[in-house]
Design an enzyme around this catalytic site. Sequence first.
Site, PDB file in Angstrom:
ATOM      1  N   GLY A   1      66.845 -13.010  76.835  1.00 50.44           N
ATOM      2  CA  GLY A   1      66.982 -11.634  77.329  1.00 50.44           C
ATOM      3  C   GLY A   1      65.657 -10.948  77.542  1.00 50.44           C
TER       4      GLY A   1
ATOM      5  N   GLY B   1      61.880  -4.700  79.102  1.00 48.18           N
ATOM      6  CA  GLY B   1      61.822  -4.150  77.738  1.00 48.18           C
ATOM      7  C   GLY B   1      61.003  -4.970  76.761  1.00 48.18           C
ATOM      8  N   ILE B   2      61.472  -4.986  75.508  1.00 50.60           N
ATOM      9  CA  ILE B   2      60.755  -5.667  74.433  1.00 50.60           C
ATOM     10  C   ILE B   2      60.549  -7.139  74.747  1.00 50.60           C
ATOM     11  CG2 ILE B   2      60.858  -6.324  71.992  1.00 50.60           C
ATOM     12  CD1 ILE B   2      62.685  -4.007  71.493  1.00 50.60           C
ATOM     13  N   GLY B   3      61.579  -7.775  75.277  1.00 50.32           N
ATOM     14  CA  GLY B   3      61.509  -9.209  75.546  1.00 50.32           C
ATOM     15  C   GLY B   3      60.413  -9.535  76.541  1.00 50.32           C
TER      16      GLY B   3
ATOM     17  N   SER C   1      68.519  -4.783  63.770  1.00 46.43           N
ATOM     18  CA  SER C   1      68.242  -3.356  63.928  1.00 46.43           C
ATOM     19  C   SER C   1      68.482  -2.681  62.596  1.00 46.43           C
ATOM     20  CB  SER C   1      69.175  -2.755  64.977  1.00 46.43           C
ATOM     21  OG  SER C   1      69.233  -1.355  64.826  1.00 46.43           O
TER      22      SER C   1
ATOM     23  N   TYR D   1      78.761  -2.509  67.154  1.00 49.39           N
ATOM     24  CA  TYR D   1      77.315  -2.783  67.280  1.00 49.39           C
ATOM     25  C   TYR D   1      76.702  -2.997  65.897  1.00 49.39           C
ATOM     26  CZ  TYR D   1      72.345  -2.174  68.209  1.00 49.39           C
ATOM     27  OH  TYR D   1      70.981  -2.362  68.275  1.00 49.39           O
TER      28      TYR D   1
END
Length: 325
Positions: free
Chosen positions: A50, A54-56, A179, A204
């Site tokens: 993914g 973003g972060i990836g 998270s 989530y």
Amino acid sequence: MNATKDYLFSPLVYGSTLSAIGIYFLRQYMQGGQFTKNTDETGRVVIVTGCNQGIGKETVLELARRGATIYMACRDMRKCQQARQEIIKATNNHNVFARELDLCSMKSIRNFADGFKQEQNKLHILINNAGIMDCPKMLTEDGFEIQIGVNHMGHFLLTLLLLDVLKSSAPSRIVVLSSIAHRFGRIKRDDLNSEKSYDRKMAYCQSKLANILFTRELSKRLEGTGVTVNALHPGVVNTELFRNTPFLGSKIGKILIAPFIWIFIKTARNGAQTSLYAALDPSLENVSGKYFSDCTPKHVGSAAQYDDDAEFLWAESEKWTNISI
Ligand SMILES: *[C@@H]1O[C@H](CO)[C@@H](O)[C@H](O)[C@H]1NC(C)=O
């Protein structure tokens, strides 16, 4: 006149200057720790899931700068190729590859793992980065509720399929993005797939708790193999993760929260720091089964400390994905 002016203006000027300085340091603080150690990753093979944004994407960019050979595992191949081109251009590292992986499909996950092993016989770092958040009720191709399906079950299957090559490449590392939301999660033993009831936030949190319980159980099973596995909280990061959140995803919502985002929400680049720390920091060579945030070890929430939940989840995950080790 001037004296009055000074009197009027000084508090205002000093006040705003102090506020500006305060806001600046608050922002610096909220952006979190940085991974600043130099490492050379030439010849090291990495998979990041993914990572077209973003972060990836930031994680891949930094790994590419450090010379790693990287497999970007993404669902949207057009976006993945685009991100790959940008990263190659920015780093001049041509050992960056885009490969299709849809974590909503066990068939796609198996195809990805088979294809990877045909191309490479080494894997030093697996970063389970992909994640979805706050989705309306949907099912994966295999009938899994999508948040537990993508965030946990898909990565469970992927990781187990890659364990042989991780072991033969040891020392190697698995990095699991969880998270802080895991603290609010609960493993619904009587309704893991949310068939009886569905709450998008709770689903989530359950999936992020599952990430930590998976890390806990896998680290035990990997003792003595030279493969470590650690989980982390990347920070609250401004990425597309919020796209499904009703108000924050709207245009007006975005404008209204923009100043708060600037102060309180990490940039994707800063959000990638703890992933880089977990994947690369030499001091973590023998560290496994831990949880990090802001580039330091942290305690997990009480919900993540039950071994029997971790064992239950592991057994269910093996059943659902039809794999075992
Ligand atoms: C990790 O363990 C190995 C083998 O016991 C040891 O040689 C090495 O120094 C350890 N690394 C760190 C960073 O503690």
